[in-house]
Each structure stands twice: as structure tokens, then as C-alpha cells.
Design a protein around this motif. Structure first.
Motif, PDB file in Angstrom:
ATOM      1  N   THR A 134       0.832  -1.220   0.000  1.00 33.01           N
ATOM      2  CA  THR A 134       0.000   0.000   0.000  1.00 33.01           C
ATOM      3  C   THR A 134       0.866   1.270   0.000  1.00 33.01           C
ATOM      4  O   THR A 134       0.961   1.962   1.016  1.00 33.01           O
ATOM      5  N   ASP A 139      -1.859   5.644  -4.345  1.00 32.81           N
ATOM      6  CA  ASP A 139      -3.327   5.609  -4.357  1.00 32.81           C
ATOM      7  C   ASP A 139      -3.876   6.082  -3.023  1.00 32.81           C
ATOM      8  O   ASP A 139      -3.127   6.242  -2.060  1.00 32.81           O
ATOM      9  N   GLU A 143      -8.597   2.806  -2.544  1.00 31.91           N
ATOM     10  CA  GLU A 143      -7.952   1.709  -3.262  1.00 31.91           C
ATOM     11  C   GLU A 143      -7.321   0.742  -2.253  1.00 31.91           C
ATOM     12  O   GLU A 143      -7.338  -0.471  -2.440  1.00 31.91           O
ATOM     13  N   PHE A 146     -10.120  -1.667  -0.919  1.00 32.57           N
ATOM     14  CA  PHE A 146     -10.548  -2.760  -1.806  1.00 32.57           C
ATOM     15  C   PHE A 146      -9.411  -3.736  -2.105  1.00 32.57           C
ATOM     16  O   PHE A 146      -9.637  -4.944  -2.242  1.00 32.57           O
ATOM     17  N   LEU A 147      -8.185  -3.195  -2.199  1.00 33.17           N
ATOM     18  CA  LEU A 147      -7.057  -4.104  -2.424  1.00 33.17           C
ATOM     19  C   LEU A 147      -6.926  -5.076  -1.253  1.00 33.17           C
ATOM     20  O   LEU A 147      -6.692  -6.273  -1.439  1.00 33.17           O
ATOM     21  N   LYS A 150      -9.539  -7.761  -1.467  1.00 36.27           N
ATOM     22  CA  LYS A 150      -9.198  -8.720  -2.528  1.00 36.27           C
ATOM     23  C   LYS A 150      -8.067  -9.655  -2.081  1.00 36.27           C
ATOM     24  O   LYS A 150      -8.126 -10.867  -2.311  1.00 36.27           O
ATOM     25  N   ARG A 151      -7.052  -9.091  -1.428  1.00 41.09           N
ATOM     26  CA  ARG A 151      -5.909  -9.938  -1.005  1.00 41.09           C
ATOM     27  C   ARG A 151      -6.338 -10.936   0.078  1.00 41.09           C
ATOM     28  O   ARG A 151      -5.800 -12.035   0.153  1.00 41.09           O
ATOM     29  N   VAL A 239     -15.581   0.565  -8.390  1.00 42.88           N
ATOM     30  CA  VAL A 239     -14.301  -0.129  -8.140  1.00 42.88           C
ATOM     31  C   VAL A 239     -13.712  -0.631  -9.453  1.00 42.88           C
ATOM     32  O   VAL A 239     -14.406  -1.250 -10.264  1.00 42.88           O
ATOM     33  N   GLU A 240     -12.426  -0.372  -9.644  1.00 47.29           N
ATOM     34  CA  GLU A 240     -11.784  -0.832 -10.875  1.00 47.29           C
ATOM     35  C   GLU A 240     -11.658  -2.351 -10.858  1.00 47.29           C
ATOM     36  O   GLU A 240     -11.481  -2.950  -9.786  1.00 47.29           O
ATOM     37  N   HIS A 242      -9.327  -4.441 -11.522  1.00 44.33           N
ATOM     38  CA  HIS A 242      -8.155  -5.102 -10.931  1.00 44.33           C
ATOM     39  C   HIS A 242      -8.181  -5.070  -9.394  1.00 44.33           C
ATOM     40  O   HIS A 242      -7.434  -5.795  -8.750  1.00 44.33           O
ATOM     41  N   LEU A 243      -9.064  -4.243  -8.811  1.00 43.81           N
ATOM     42  CA  LEU A 243      -9.179  -4.190  -7.350  1.00 43.81           C
ATOM     43  C   LEU A 243     -10.430  -4.911  -6.857  1.00 43.81           C
ATOM     44  O   LEU A 243     -10.666  -5.004  -5.655  1.00 43.81           O
ATOM     45  N   SER A 244     -11.219  -5.415  -7.787  1.00 43.78           N
ATOM     46  CA  SER A 244     -12.548  -5.922  -7.423  1.00 43.78           C
ATOM     47  C   SER A 244     -12.500  -7.347  -6.857  1.00 43.78           C
ATOM     48  O   SER A 244     -12.143  -8.292  -7.568  1.00 43.78           O
TER      49      SER A 244
END
Ligand code: SF4
Length: 455
Positions: A134, A139, A143, A146-147, A150-151, A239-240, A242-244
Motif C-alpha cells: 500500500t 493511491d 484503493e 478494496f485491495l 481482494k488480497r 471499483v476498478e 483489478h481491485l474488485s
């Protein structure tokens, strides 16, 4: 001496967002028995803990690898490993999140390698360490949030047997909002996995027994089984990909994805309820039909006052979208939309309305103030950072979002669902009424009887 000309647009003053790891911490606070450590200097974790403690009014524990000069020059691996040892000893968590700060990213720390090595050295390969890079200069906290979600899924989710649950991906809303979403799901008798769920951990009832880690949060076993769910509803249309988290579950495990806006406002809440109906095949209970009718009644009561509102809506893109849509439904004219994030697809989201909106991305409050003055804005809707608009321009602020640090009760602000929208609309209408009633005599006399002191 020659005057130095500074282009203020190349610097940021009171940015309209917070730093990326701060957003990344929040989802970890919505997992059962989880802890988090920041790899970087100590001040970063102090700043983030303070912001979160003021918003949630709860004790916030965040570890730090406390990088010093030596660690900065020679690498902070040993600090991070020591920090992880301490966290395991003191908190005995079921999962630890590792987030980086600007410093760790700038010196190129590889937290994936360090965490792998750490687990091998301690012979605990199965322990879930979830790494989230991060870099705050890249960002915003949105971001980061959401990252992190996702992780967490990427690390835990496993191919699992089909089940009847619906995954709900929760954006950064208040614990009271999360509880309302759970009430709707339970009212429709839908089994669910909510991720993250900080409705209890970040707004815990008072007890005499203090636990180092609060009770509640999404169960790790439930996250492991998310790939077997009937569907995922991601409350995150901004949400983009790649972060979804929902996109990840769809692409990796074939879980059907429904991306919906936050259920604030009539149309957005209808979408949420109808999607639940479609996925589950269950009827909408009478209770929600009545709540919907009360919201319509509230809209009728307040629209004549709301028509006087010219609003700036600011904060996280998802909230800005949902609030703007609610304003448009109720006669309030949103003129300025502002976010600290880079990505805000407003053009595609508001269709024809977009041409009437001034959209500011990656912005700060100096710029927002300036544009609000140009657009005659008389109502601000967003988090506590909007206090500058009140202090400097006299624009009243309806508080919603994160952080609320200059009032108590940020964790209890309810705005989602039909019931939450009623409360939110009342807050807006009453703010406009208060503004009008405290200003209209003086502005009227000024207009018609200039010079007469009416006080
Ligand atoms: S912006 Fe960077 S240095 Fe500042 S608190 Fe966030 S991570 Fe730390």
C-alpha cells in the motif's frame, strides 16, 4: 530577492482522501480475531490509529515494525519479523495482515518474500499472513481498502462445495450501515457471507471484560467457502476491475457477480432488494414494502425544501455516487462532486446529468472551496474534512462517510436501505431548513431595505 511563484495545483492542501494503508487496515478489523501490522515508521501507525479511534470511538490496535535509520538503510526485515513474533505472542490472532507504508515501499521491501521466509523459519506455513502493498503516494485509502479485501480473499478462498450463501462485498460504510444490510438479508431469509464485517468489532457493546481482540467479524472459514456461493453482490460499481474482489471470485471460481451501487436512495435500494430476490427466488417481505412506502412519503414531505439545495458531495467514489443519485432523486441539485481518488467514472454513471456536474478527482479542499464559491453551493455532504467549507465559506455540512472525527457517533450514522435513506434525507432537509431560517431575514432585509440593521 526574486519572488518565488508556486503553482498551488501542484501541491495538495487538506487532501480529499487519506493514505492507502489506512484504508487497508479497515477490512482486517472486520475479520474474526485478526491483527494487522504496518511495515514502516512508527508515526504512520500512530496517525492511522488516531483517525480510526476518533471515527469508531473504539480502541484500535495496529502493530508497527518501527523502522529506524538502520532499517531504512539496510532493510527492515528483522524489524518486521520481530513485530510479527510480538503480535503472535501478545494477541494470538487467527490471521495477520501486513501492510506497507511509503518508507517500506520506497526502499523496496519485499513483504511477500519476507512473510514466506518468516513462516518457513517458524514452521507455521499454514498460518494466514496476508500481505497488502500500500504505497500511499500511489493511491488513496479507497484503493487500499478494496485491495486489502481482494488480497484477503485471494489468500483464503479455496475451491469449495456449492452452498446457498450469497457473498456481499461491503465498501467502507459505518457499522450501523452494515447492521442494516444484515437486517435486510435476514428479513429476506438469505444466508450470506459479508466481507468485511466490522459491525460488531468496530462498534462493540460495552462489557466489563476487555479482550485484546474484539468479538465479531467475518469468520475465516466462511471466507474459505466464498467460491461455493450462489453469487457475489459487490456494493462497488466504481471499483476498478483489478481491485474488485467480486471479479476475482468470478474469474477464478466462476461465482456470478452482481455489481451494485451502495443501497442509499430509492432506486439504489430497490436494485439491492430486487437483486436479492432474483438470486434467492424469495419474495420481498411486506415489512420492506412498508419501509419503501415510508421513504416515498418522506420524499414527498421534504422535496419542496430540498429544491433549494445546491450541493457539493465529496469523499470516497462509491459514497459520492450513491449520495449524488439520492440528491438527484430528491430535487437537491448536486453541482460539485469531489474525491481524492484518481478513478471516478462519473461520465458513464450519470448519463445526461453528467454535463451539469463539476467533477474533481485527486483533489483537495482548497480547490473544492474555490469551485464551490464559483457554483454558489449552499450545502456540503461528506466526511468531517468538509468542516473547512463551513468554517471558511459558511456552507453547512451534513456528515456522512469516513472519517467523522469532529463529532461523536461516526460509527452509528445510518444511511443505507429504505430506513437509512429516510434518516439521511431528514438530516439533509433539516440542515437546509436551519440554514434558511437562520439566514433568510437578514438576506431579505439586505435585498429590500439595504442599510437597516435587522438584528
Ligand atoms: S502517507 Fe505515507 S508516510 Fe504518511 S502516514 Fe501514510 S504511509 Fe505513513
Amino acid at each position: 530577492m526574486k519572488n518565488k511563484v508556486v503553482n498551488l495545483r501542484n501541491v495538495s492542501q487538506n487532501p480529499c482522501s487519506m493514505c492507502m494503508p489506512l484504508g487497508g487496515i479497515i477490512p482486517f478489523k472486520g475479520l474474526e480475531q485478526s491483527m494487522v501490522i504496518l511495515h514502516g515508521s512508527q508515526g504512520c501507525s500512530t496517525y492511522m490509529r488516531r483517525f480510526m479511534a476518533e471515527h469508531f470511538n473504539e480502541p484500535i490496535d495496529v502493530g508497527s515494525s518501527a523502522l529506524n535509520e538502520k532499517g531504512t538503510v539496510y532493510g527492515g526485515e528483522e524489524n518486521l519479523k520481530k513485530g510479527l513474533d510480538n503480535i503472535l505472542k501478545v494477541y494470538n490472532p487467527k490471521l495477520i495482515g501486513i501492510l506497507t507504508t511509503c518508507l517500506a515501499e520506497t526502499i523496496g521491501e519485499d513483504i511477500d518474500r519476507i512473510s514466506l521466509e518468516y513462516l518457513q523459519e517458524r514452521e507455521m506455513e499454514d498460518f494466514p499472513l496476508v500481505t497488502v502493498p500500500t504505497p500511499a503516494y500511489s493511491d488513496s485509502h479507497t484503493e487500499g481498502y478494496f485491495l486489502a479485501v481482494k488480497r484477503i480473499i485471494t489468500r483464503l478462498a479455496q475451491k469449495s462445495e456449492k452452498n446457498e450463501k450469497v457473498n456481499i462485498i461491503i465498501p467502507n460504510i459505518s457499522p450501523a450501515d452494515i447492521r442494516e444490510i444484515k437486517r435486510i438479508l435476514e428479513g429476506m431469509e438469505i444466508a450470506y457471507t459479508l466481507l468485511p464485517d466490522f459491525s460488531e468489532t468496530m462498534d462493540a457493546p460495552f462489557t466489563n471484560n476487555f479482550g485484546k481482540l474484539p468479538n465479531g467479524g467475518t469468520k475465516l472459514g466462511d471466507i474459505r467457502n466464498m467460491p461455493g456461493a450462489k453469487a457475489t453482490i459487490e456494493l462497488g460499481i466504481t471499483v476498478e476491475d483489478h481491485l474488485s474482489p467480486g471479479k476475482y471470485l468470478e474469474n477464478s471460481f466462476g461465482v456470478p457477480l452482481y455489481r451494485l451501487p451502495l443501497p442509499i436512495g430509492l432506486e439504489n435500494t430497490d436494485k439491492f432488494i430486487l437483486t436479492l430476490k432474483t438470486i434467492s427466488g424469495k419474495e420481498v417481505p411486506e415489512m420492506f414494502r412498508k419501509e419503501r412506502g415510508r421513504l416515498q412519503d418522506c420524499m414527498i414531505d421534504s422535496h419542496k425544501y430540498n429544491a433549494q439545495g445546491i450541493a457539493v458531495v465529496f469523499g470516497e467514489p462509491e459514497l459520492v455516487y450513491a449520495v449524488t443519485k439520492t440528491c438527484l432523486e430528491n430535487g437537491i441539485k448536486p453541482k460539485v462532486l469531489a474525491t481524492g481518488s484518481k478513478n471516478f467514472k462519473s461520465g458513464q454513471l450519470f448519463g445526461e446529468e453528467s454535463s451539469n456536474l463539476k467533477v474533481l478527482t485527486e483533489t483537495d479542499f482548497v480547490h473544492i472551496r474555490q469551485v464551490c464559491k464559483e457554483m454558489d453551493v449552499n450545502l456540503a455532504i461528506g466526511n468531517s474534512e468538509g468542516k473547512y467549507l463551513t468554517e471558511k465559506e459558511g456552507i453547512p455540512l451534513v456528515r456522512i462517510g469516513f472519517p467523522i472525527h469532529d463529532r461523536v457517533g461516526g460509527q452509528r450514522i445510518l444511511s443505507v436501505g429504505y430506513q437509512g435513506t429516510i434518516m439521511f434525507l431528514d438530516r439533509i432537509t433539516n440542515t437546509l431548513l436551519e440554514y434558511k431560517l437562520s439566514n433568510y431575514r437578514s438576506s431579505m432585509y439586505q435585498k429590500y431595505f439595504q442599510g437597516i440593521d435587522v438584528k
